[in-house]
Design a protein around this motif. Structure first.
Motif, mmCIF file in Angstrom:
data_model
loop_
_atom_site.group_PDB
_atom_site.id
_atom_site.type_symbol
_atom_site.label_atom_id
_atom_site.label_comp_id
_atom_site.label_asym_id
_atom_site.label_seq_id
_atom_site.Cartn_x
_atom_site.Cartn_y
_atom_site.Cartn_z
ATOM 1 N N SER A 23 0.810 -1.217 0.000
ATOM 2 C CA SER A 23 0.000 0.000 0.000
ATOM 3 C C SER A 23 0.847 1.274 0.000
ATOM 4 N N GLU A 24 1.947 1.251 0.750
ATOM 5 C CA GLU A 24 2.730 2.493 0.814
ATOM 6 C C GLU A 24 4.188 2.189 1.126
ATOM 7 N N LEU A 25 5.036 3.166 0.781
ATOM 8 C CA LEU A 25 6.444 3.039 1.114
ATOM 9 C C LEU A 25 6.633 3.261 2.611
ATOM 10 N N PRO A 26 7.559 2.547 3.209
ATOM 11 C CA PRO A 26 7.859 2.832 4.615
ATOM 12 C C PRO A 26 8.475 4.233 4.729
ATOM 13 N N SER A 27 8.348 4.849 5.903
ATOM 14 C CA SER A 27 8.808 6.228 6.063
ATOM 15 C C SER A 27 10.313 6.323 5.839
ATOM 16 N N LYS A 28 11.024 5.314 6.277
ATOM 17 C CA LYS A 28 12.448 5.303 5.941
ATOM 18 C C LYS A 28 12.897 3.865 5.740
ATOM 19 N N ILE A 29 13.876 3.751 4.881
ATOM 20 C CA ILE A 29 14.386 2.413 4.603
ATOM 21 C C ILE A 29 15.751 2.271 5.249
ATOM 22 N N ARG A 30 15.825 1.368 6.166
ATOM 23 C CA ARG A 30 17.115 1.145 6.828
ATOM 24 C C ARG A 30 17.934 0.188 6.000
ATOM 25 N N LEU A 31 19.134 0.623 5.691
ATOM 26 C CA LEU A 31 20.044 -0.242 4.969
ATOM 27 C C LEU A 31 21.362 -0.171 5.724
ATOM 28 N N ASP A 32 21.681 -1.241 6.416
ATOM 29 C CA ASP A 32 22.840 -1.176 7.314
ATOM 30 C C ASP A 32 24.014 -1.983 6.801
ATOM 31 N N HIS A 33 25.195 -1.497 7.143
ATOM 32 C CA HIS A 33 26.382 -2.307 6.938
ATOM 33 C C HIS A 33 26.267 -3.505 7.871
ATOM 34 N N THR A 34 26.606 -4.665 7.383
ATOM 35 C CA THR A 34 26.463 -5.846 8.235
ATOM 36 C C THR A 34 27.641 -5.978 9.186
ATOM 37 N N LYS A 35 27.366 -6.584 10.325
ATOM 38 C CA LYS A 35 28.448 -6.828 11.281
ATOM 39 C C LYS A 35 29.213 -8.080 10.891
ATOM 40 N N ASP A 36 28.464 -9.013 10.363
ATOM 41 C CA ASP A 36 29.015 -10.330 10.084
ATOM 42 C C ASP A 36 29.108 -10.518 8.570
ATOM 43 N N LYS A 37 30.288 -10.898 8.093
ATOM 44 C CA LYS A 37 30.447 -10.937 6.631
ATOM 45 C C LYS A 37 29.630 -12.046 5.982
ATOM 46 N N THR A 38 29.213 -13.028 6.773
ATOM 47 C CA THR A 38 28.354 -14.051 6.175
ATOM 48 C C THR A 38 26.971 -13.490 5.859
ATOM 49 N N HIS A 39 26.717 -12.289 6.360
ATOM 50 C CA HIS A 39 25.448 -11.626 6.059
ATOM 51 C C HIS A 39 25.580 -10.683 4.861
ATOM 52 N N GLY A 40 26.675 -10.786 4.154
ATOM 53 C CA GLY A 40 26.873 -9.933 2.990
ATOM 54 C C GLY A 40 27.411 -8.570 3.372
#
Length: 582
Positions: A23-40
């Motif tokens: 229905s709508e875009l979220p107010s903000k999109i969190r895009l974080d650097h990962t702590k663990d490299k297995t998480h990309g």
RNA sequence: GCGCCCAUAGCUCAGCUGGAUAGAGCAACGGCCUUCUAAGCCGUAGGUCAUACGUUCGAAUCGUAUUGGGCGCACCA
């Protein structure tokens, strides 16, 4: 890189909205650097957030979003993990791009335009000019200067300002203290008041007064103390004692009173200025409280408040109804003796600040002033300005320890460690770094013995050492006749874990700067630089740079060139030097 | 009494504002220098995130209460 990835996600979400799946875009999109490299490289939790709203399975939604994303040169692969995170693994080309970005931007790498066109007035230190700066002031100075640097880095135009409280009772106490020391130097025998400024610097100032004016203002001490009530330790009241001494001194000296004031304030303020300048802390403006009084601004401000109906008389004084703005009690602005209070000056000062047209006004105060915030904001609102434009950052006290014992700091009693002493003993770099290493609202224990005797433990050396090591590698390269051509380096050769990790750490720099600046948290940058140093030292121990494989050597040299640049840029924001050798 | 800040490893502190197995430095223990600075690296050990409830898919993080520490509550500046 992050921005591009973010755009990609937004596009995917928008497409889903077009398809009626969202229905709508979220107010903000969190895009974080990962702590663990297995998480990309990056991870987002949008599927978790959105799933909550539309009550669907987060993992399924994550899959839908990923499907909609399609192929991109940016991303090598995506994974859905845990409760519904989307992890992004960047393609080698896009993760390597940060290196060239750093090299191309050089000293300006990390700068951004977030604050472009916005001006900030940053007031800090503002210690009373009644003595030299002590280590407590140092924290505010280091913090303020670094916040200023950070804001400038992200594009704000920042003016640093120091508010000089050169008016009021404390100045009179200072003058009397100097005068009594002067009398002693002239040969008078007298008892120094309990409430006078006890520090040795007062005697130094008295000496300059004596050198400049001789015993021109010598009066017999019996004359000075005539009719003055007993001091605290003599069974009297120390406040009345000093106040009566002030009145008496002023009467006896006439214009000499002003002359002594001049010598005193110039000496102390001059010392503060050079102390701060040596500490790398600079101000665009030194704002004198006395100028507000000379210009009648304090009176004008009170009149304005009067006009808008916020002032009422009681017990012979004029009161400002700050309770209307949430204060616990109303405050006096003009005393029953007709003299306005410090608060009135401060109202005028803030009004003046607002009228200068800044987009944001930031005050950095010691935490002991927190009770003052409500009434200052009240005055801004009452004068029809937006109190939200004023941001007050509180810096907690630094507790000093020596020999495991907490030191009491008091300018009045003269028992304090000066900022200058600290700088001389641990160095400017260590002092600047140590001060901002702690979150400002965190109480901080400053162990002088540790700072002085074991300076090698200070993390600043660890970071500087990393920088010096890189410089050293390049010196060796020259000695060995190895030429470094940044243009020809092939970054795809960087495949070792330690170099991928270092590269990934470098890619965080920009967002660290942004976050440190916007949250006024220089410690984030300090911790980042330490982490970067860790990655570098680790890399250094695993991979040699000056090797026979010329192509690989060039690629590695390019990587550490970029690393060096980030150290230089980051340390410069912290006001810490980046030595080429140690 | 009222208000603000704080409580995370033995010590000093981070923890990206609600995310995946809570992390560093120092201190302790064990390794690594004939090759780019050992002010370095690698490893081991160390935690009931003050306590108790609550909010929800999920809490060190948000809410309430309690405990313990710092600071402030002037017609001083």
């Amino acid at each position: 890189m992050k921005e591009q990835l973010q755009d990609l996600i937004i596009k995917s979400l928008s497409d889903l909205i077009a398809k009626g799946l969202l229905s709508e875009l979220p107010s903000k999109i969190r895009l974080d650097h990962t702590k663990d490299k297995t998480h990309g490289d990056y991870a987002t939790n949008i599927a978790l957030v959105l799933a909550k709203k539309i009550k669907s399975d987060p993992k399924k939604l994550a899959q839908t979003i990923v499907d909609q994303l399609g192929e991109s040169a940016l991303v090598k692969k995506t994974e859905i993990a845990g409760p519904g995170f989307i992890n992004f693994f960047l393609s080698d080309e896009s993760s390597n791009a940060v290196i060239n970005d750093i090299i191309d931007s050089g000293d300006s790498y990390g700068m951004s335009t977030i604050g472009l066109g916005k001006s900030v007035l940053l007031e800090f230190v503002s210690a009373n000019p009644t003595g030299p700066l002590h280590v407590g002031h140092g924290r505010g100075a280091a913090y303020g200067a670094t916040v200023s640097n950070l804001l400038r880095t992200v594009g704000f135009k920042v003016d640093n300002e120091y508010y000089v409280n050169d008016a009021g009772r404390q100045m009179n106490i200072l003058i009397v203290s100097v005068y009594l020391r002067y009398l002693a130097l002239s040969g008078e025998k007298l008892r120094f008041p309990d409430n006078g400024y006890q520090g040795k610097y007062i005697i130094d100032i008295a000496e300059s007064v004596f050198e400049m004016h001789g015993d021109k203002w010598r009066k017999s001490s019996s004359l000075v103390y005539k009719d003055v009530c007993k001091d605290g330790q003599q069974g009297g009241d120390k406040e009345s004692h000093i106040d009566e001494l002030i009145v008496r001194t002023r009467q006896l000296l006439g214009e000499g009173y002003e002359a002594i004031f001049r010598v005193g304030i110039e000496s102390i303020l001059g010392g503060i200025k050079s102390d701060l300048a040596e500490f790398g802390v600079n101000f665009e403006k030194w704002f004198l409280e006395q100028s507000l009084i000379d210009d009648g601004l304090a009176k004008i401000s009170v009149d304005k408040l009067k006009k808008s109906g916020h002032i009422y008389p009681k017990d012979g004084a004029l009161w400002f109804n700050t309770t209307e703005y949430g204060d616990v009690k109303d405050r006096v602005v003009v005393r029953d003796n007709g003299i306005h209070t410090y608060f009135a000056s401060d109202i005028a000062y803030h009004l003046e600040k607002f009228e200068r047209g800044y987009d944001k006004i930031i005050n950095i105060w010691g935490a002991d002033h927190h009770g003052y915030i409500v009434r200052v904001k009240a005055s801004i609102a009452a004068l029809n300005h937006d109190p939200n434009k004023l941001e007050i950052l509180l810096v907690q006290f630094a507790n000093l320890y020596r020999g495991g014992k907490k030191l009491q700091m008091s300018t009045r009693s003269g028992s304090f460690v000066t900022l200058k002493e600290l700088r001389n003993e641990v160095g400017n770099d260590a002092a600047r770094f140590f001060y901002i290493l702690r979150k400002s609202e965190q109480h901080m224990d400053f162990d002088l013995d540790l700072a002085k005797s074991k300076t090698n433990e200070n993390p600043v050396f660890y970071i500087q050492y990393a920088h010096a090591r890189i410089c050293s590698v390049f010196r060796q390269a020259v000695d060995k006749g190895i030429e470094f051509e940044s243009q020809t380096a092939d970054l795809s050769l960087l495949t070792e874990d330690s170099e991928r990790a270092l590269l990934k750490e470098l890619s965080r720099y920009k967002s660290v700067i942004e976050s440190s600046a916007l949250q006024y948290e220089p410690h984030q940058l300090a911790y980042y630089l330490r982490d970067l140093a860790t990655h570098f030292h680790s890399y250094y121990n695993i991979c040699p740079f000056l090797i026979d494989d010329k192509k690989l050597s060039q690629a590695r040299l390019l990587l550490i060139t970029a690393t060096k640049q980030v150290f230089v840029n980051g340390l410069s924001i912290l006001g810490v030097s980046a030595p080429e050798s140690m």
